[in-house]
Write an enzyme that holds these catalytic residues in place. Structure first.
Site, PDB file in Angstrom:
ATOM      1  N   LYS A  16      75.916 -10.093  53.708  1.00 36.17           N
ATOM      2  CA  LYS A  16      75.838 -10.905  54.938  1.00 36.17           C
ATOM      3  C   LYS A  16      74.447 -11.528  55.105  1.00 36.17           C
ATOM      4  O   LYS A  16      74.316 -12.732  55.267  1.00 36.17           O
ATOM      5  CB  LYS A  16      76.137 -10.047  56.184  1.00 36.17           C
ATOM      6  CG  LYS A  16      77.512  -9.447  56.233  1.00 36.17           C
ATOM      7  CD  LYS A  16      77.752  -8.673  57.530  1.00 36.17           C
ATOM      8  CE  LYS A  16      76.825  -7.494  57.694  1.00 36.17           C
ATOM      9  NZ  LYS A  16      77.058  -6.393  56.729  1.00 36.17           N
ATOM     10  N   ARG A  91      80.213  -6.543  66.238  1.00 38.40           N
ATOM     11  CA  ARG A  91      80.704  -5.455  65.384  1.00 38.40           C
ATOM     12  C   ARG A  91      81.643  -4.513  66.119  1.00 38.40           C
ATOM     13  O   ARG A  91      82.146  -3.569  65.524  1.00 38.40           O
ATOM     14  CB  ARG A  91      79.542  -4.613  64.862  1.00 38.40           C
ATOM     15  CG  ARG A  91      78.668  -5.334  63.890  1.00 38.40           C
ATOM     16  CD  ARG A  91      77.756  -4.364  63.151  1.00 38.40           C
ATOM     17  NE  ARG A  91      76.690  -5.116  62.545  1.00 38.40           N
ATOM     18  CZ  ARG A  91      76.083  -4.805  61.413  1.00 38.40           C
ATOM     19  NH1 ARG A  91      76.418  -3.729  60.753  1.00 38.40           N
ATOM     20  NH2 ARG A  91      75.132  -5.553  60.935  1.00 38.40           N
ATOM     21  N   ARG A 130      69.062  -1.403  46.488  1.00 33.82           N
ATOM     22  CA  ARG A 130      68.057  -1.825  47.474  1.00 33.82           C
ATOM     23  C   ARG A 130      67.190  -0.640  47.899  1.00 33.82           C
ATOM     24  O   ARG A 130      65.992  -0.787  48.119  1.00 33.82           O
ATOM     25  CB  ARG A 130      68.742  -2.436  48.699  1.00 33.82           C
ATOM     26  CG  ARG A 130      67.740  -2.952  49.723  1.00 33.82           C
ATOM     27  CD  ARG A 130      68.375  -3.782  50.803  1.00 33.82           C
ATOM     28  NE  ARG A 130      69.245  -2.987  51.653  1.00 33.82           N
ATOM     29  CZ  ARG A 130      70.014  -3.495  52.607  1.00 33.82           C
ATOM     30  NH1 ARG A 130      70.039  -4.807  52.801  1.00 33.82           N
ATOM     31  NH2 ARG A 130      70.773  -2.724  53.341  1.00 33.82           N
ATOM     32  N   ARG A 136      64.646   1.338  52.347  1.00 37.95           N
ATOM     33  CA  ARG A 136      65.101   1.260  53.741  1.00 37.95           C
ATOM     34  C   ARG A 136      65.672   2.612  54.166  1.00 37.95           C
ATOM     35  O   ARG A 136      66.450   3.211  53.422  1.00 37.95           O
ATOM     36  CB  ARG A 136      66.164   0.155  53.854  1.00 37.95           C
ATOM     37  CG  ARG A 136      65.898  -0.804  54.989  1.00 37.95           C
ATOM     38  CD  ARG A 136      66.807  -1.982  54.933  1.00 37.95           C
ATOM     39  NE  ARG A 136      68.081  -1.743  55.609  1.00 37.95           N
ATOM     40  CZ  ARG A 136      68.960  -2.687  55.875  1.00 37.95           C
ATOM     41  NH1 ARG A 136      68.710  -3.931  55.525  1.00 37.95           N
ATOM     42  NH2 ARG A 136      70.082  -2.409  56.482  1.00 37.95           N
ATOM     43  N   ARG A 147      77.533   4.659  57.428  1.00 39.62           N
ATOM     44  CA  ARG A 147      77.655   3.243  57.823  1.00 39.62           C
ATOM     45  C   ARG A 147      79.010   2.685  57.416  1.00 39.62           C
ATOM     46  O   ARG A 147      79.606   1.881  58.148  1.00 39.62           O
ATOM     47  CB  ARG A 147      76.522   2.427  57.181  1.00 39.62           C
ATOM     48  CG  ARG A 147      75.169   2.675  57.835  1.00 39.62           C
ATOM     49  CD  ARG A 147      74.030   2.244  56.944  1.00 39.62           C
ATOM     50  NE  ARG A 147      73.955   0.811  56.754  1.00 39.62           N
ATOM     51  CZ  ARG A 147      73.256   0.224  55.774  1.00 39.62           C
ATOM     52  NH1 ARG A 147      72.603   0.961  54.893  1.00 39.62           N
ATOM     53  NH2 ARG A 147      73.211  -1.078  55.684  1.00 39.62           N
TER      54      ARG A 147
END
Ligand code: B4P
Length: 194
Positions: A16, A91, A130, A136, A147
């Site tokens: 996204k 969301r 990532r 992160r 998630r």
């Protein structure tokens, strides 16, 4: 029809943020990423950031009231008046209702809901990659799992809702960034030609 107001949906890691940045540039729309706004606030240790941090670390959604107020304020900024691309919002059903209200109040509507489709195996691989590069805090294996669960429970049903409204375009998000972008541009062209 000119596509000026879009939302981008899809599971974490579907691309996204990646595609929103490219598209906003291409279509000259304001890219509004709720995840990025939260992360900037966390870094700057603002009140909003302190509120959001605990939820993001746990892979949970930030409460609707906080998120809705933030988006309402952002949509009032000058660059969003001519068009925007909402990345990662709405969301939840409650966020859909709020967004509908915000758009009604300003006399405009969503032109397209883009749904990036990628299965869990692919997105887990991307987010794990990532994690190795950016570190992160919400890209750890346990938080990625959470998630994905939250997405399946709370956000996946919104795809049907936008489909019912005749606004949905689903795009295969497995492939290189360029391949996915080409598919998205084709989907937008189809909507624009309709
Ligand atoms: P987001 O920042 O939106 O995080 P995300 O869903 O993981 O998507 P992101 O944009 O980062 O990843 P992308 O798929 O582009 O949200 C983070 C958190 O903020 C949420 O968990 C929640 O706590 C909070 N939040 C945000 N919005 C909220 C809302 N509306 N309500 C409540 N809470 C909210 O990319 C992932 C990786 O894949 C990248 O490394 C990218 O480089 C790579 N990639 C992308 N496309 C690829 C491709 N084609 N091939 C290979 N790799 C690719």
């Amino acid at each position: 029809m000119i596509v000026r107001r879009m939302i981008i949906m899809g599971p974490p890691g579907a691309g996204k943020g990646t595609q929103a940045a490219l598209l906003a540039d291409l279509l000259q729309l304001a890219a509004i990423s709720t995840g990025d706004i939260f992360r900037t606030n966390v870094e700057q240790r603002t009140t909003l950031g302190l509120q959001a941090d605990q939820y993001m670390r746990a892979g949970q959604y930030v409460p609707d009231s906080v998120t809705n107020d933030m988006v309402r304020a952002r949509l009032r900024e000058a660059d969003a008046t001519e068009g925007f691309l909402l990345d990662g919002y709405p969301r939840t059903p409650q966020q859909v209702d709020e967004l509908d209200g915000m758009l009604d109040a300003s006399g405009c509507a969503i032109d397209l809901a883009l749904n990036l489709v990628a299965d869990n195996e692919v997105v887990i691989e991307r987010l794990s990659a990532r994690a190795r590069i950016e570190g992160r805090v919400d890209d750890t294996p346990a938080v990625i799992r959470r998630r994905l669960e939250v997405f399946a429970d709370e956000t996946a049903p919104l795809v049907d809702l936008y489909d019912t409204r005749g606004l949905l375009a689903s795009v295969d998000a497995v492939g290189t960034v360029d391949e996915v972008q080409r598919r998205i541009v084709q989907a937008i062209e189809r909507v624009a030609a309709s």
